[in-house]
Design an enzyme around this catalytic site. Structure first.
Site, PDB file in Angstrom:
ATOM      1  N   HIS A 148       0.486  -1.064  -0.143  1.00  0.00           N
ATOM      2  CA  HIS A 148      -0.416  -0.315  -0.464  1.00  0.00           C
ATOM      3  C   HIS A 148       0.642   1.464   0.315  1.00  0.00           C
ATOM      4  O   HIS A 148       2.429   1.150   0.445  1.00  0.00           O
ATOM      5  CB  HIS A 148      -0.714   0.172   1.040  1.00  0.00           C
ATOM      6  CG  HIS A 148      -0.088   0.286   2.723  1.00  0.00           C
ATOM      7  ND1 HIS A 148      -0.030   2.032   3.170  1.00  0.00           N
ATOM      8  CD2 HIS A 148       0.734  -0.375   3.548  1.00  0.00           C
ATOM      9  CE1 HIS A 148       1.036   1.637   4.087  1.00  0.00           C
ATOM     10  NE2 HIS A 148       1.089   0.228   4.227  1.00  0.00           N
ATOM     11  N   CYS A 149       0.167   2.214  -0.403  1.00  0.00           N
ATOM     12  CA  CYS A 149       0.783   3.577   0.341  1.00  0.00           C
ATOM     13  C   CYS A 149       0.065   4.306   0.587  1.00  0.00           C
ATOM     14  O   CYS A 149      -0.820   3.852   1.855  1.00  0.00           O
ATOM     15  CB  CYS A 149       1.349   4.538  -0.989  1.00  0.00           C
ATOM     16  SG  CYS A 149      -0.026   4.423  -2.439  1.00  0.00           S
ATOM     17  N   THR A 150      -1.183   5.805   0.421  1.00  0.00           N
ATOM     18  CA  THR A 150      -1.633   6.289   0.945  1.00  0.00           C
ATOM     19  C   THR A 150      -3.282   6.199   0.793  1.00  0.00           C
ATOM     20  O   THR A 150      -3.656   5.971   1.049  1.00  0.00           O
ATOM     21  CB  THR A 150      -1.052   7.248   1.050  1.00  0.00           C
ATOM     22  OG1 THR A 150       0.019   8.517   2.320  1.00  0.00           O
ATOM     23  CG2 THR A 150      -1.992   8.360   2.031  1.00  0.00           C
TER      24      THR A 150
END
Length: 252
Positions: A148-150
């Site tokens: 994931h990222c943000t």
């Protein structure tokens, strides 16, 4: 005999809106990607106890975090039973947008599209070591993993595209998966409220032109996916065979 229903792609978490499974897509040799092995998501810092219980039920044991240092520090998390692997890719689009605004220009939607395309081109070369590390983790073990990222749309979107393409999923299907973010992801209230809405609508969503910019760079500068995987990411033919064995269902 009743046909077995496929698992749901999007998982109903209270603390993440873009958590979904990469399973079910048809890869090389007509073999589908295994369900419940590889997940992609927006950040995991807001997961509820019920969300965490669902991840435990799914057997998720690794989380790969592509957020930059300030992002991951602002919304840090530790999930019981889940090994944390930070592979930081610093966000550049906001800084570039601010630099443009400092010149006195009002940022337009077209500017924002150009900034996003530049960001994706940067993934291909500048951030290649991070994506190479992701493949190493997937090769080390097929324990269920979420990356994931943000927002789970750009860094995560490119990573998901690389994985699916490597497994032989056709490019149009990969693009379809990429664009699901626009259906699922809900922008947090108040995020980036200083920019015009037409600009935010670009920055907080995904467009074909973004992923196309990255894939075009792979094709034109590296000679296509195969040379890019082998020469840049270190995923040679043997590794690709290993990935197919781990993450594609066995031929019937």
């Amino acid at each position: 005999m009743q046909q077995e229903q496929a698992p749901t792609r999007s998982l109903p978490l209270a603390g993440a809106t873009n958590f979904r499974d990469l399973g079910g897509y048809t890869g090389q040799g007509g073999r589908p990607v295994k369900w419940r092995r590889i997940f992609r998501s927006d950040h995991l810092a807001a997961l509820t106890p019920e969300d965490q219980a669902l991840l435990a039920q799914l057997g998720v044991a690794r989380a790969v975090d592509f957020r930059g240092k300030a992002e991951s520090a602002a919304y840090a998390y530790a999930l019981p039973g889940i090994a944390y692997h930070p592979l930081a890719i610093e966000p550049t689009v906001v800084q570039r947008a601010l630099d443009l605004q400092r010149t006195g220009r009002q940022l337009t939607a077209q500017d924002a599209v150009g900034l996003m395309q530049d960001t994706y081109r940067g993934f291909v070369h500048d951030n290649a070591p991070r994506f190479a590390e992701l493949f190493k983790l997937l090769l080390a073990s097929d324990t269920p993993t979420v990356f994931h990222c943000t927002a789970g749309k750009d860094r995560t979107g490119f990573a998901a595209a690389l994985i699916l393409l490597t497994l032989g999923v056709p490019r149009d299907v990969v693009m379809h998966d990429y664009l699901l973010t626009n259906t699922l992801y809900q922008r947090p209230p108040g995020m980036g409220s200083h920019a015009p809405e037409e600009v935010l609508a670009v920055l907080w969503r995904v467009q074909e032109e973004f992923l196309d910019a990255a894939l075009h760079k792979v094709d034109t500068e590296f000679g296509g996916l195969q040379p890019y995987l082998v020469d840049v990411l270190g995923v040679d033919a043997a590794a690709q065979t290993e990935l197919a064995g781990r993450y594609l269902q066995a031929a019937v």
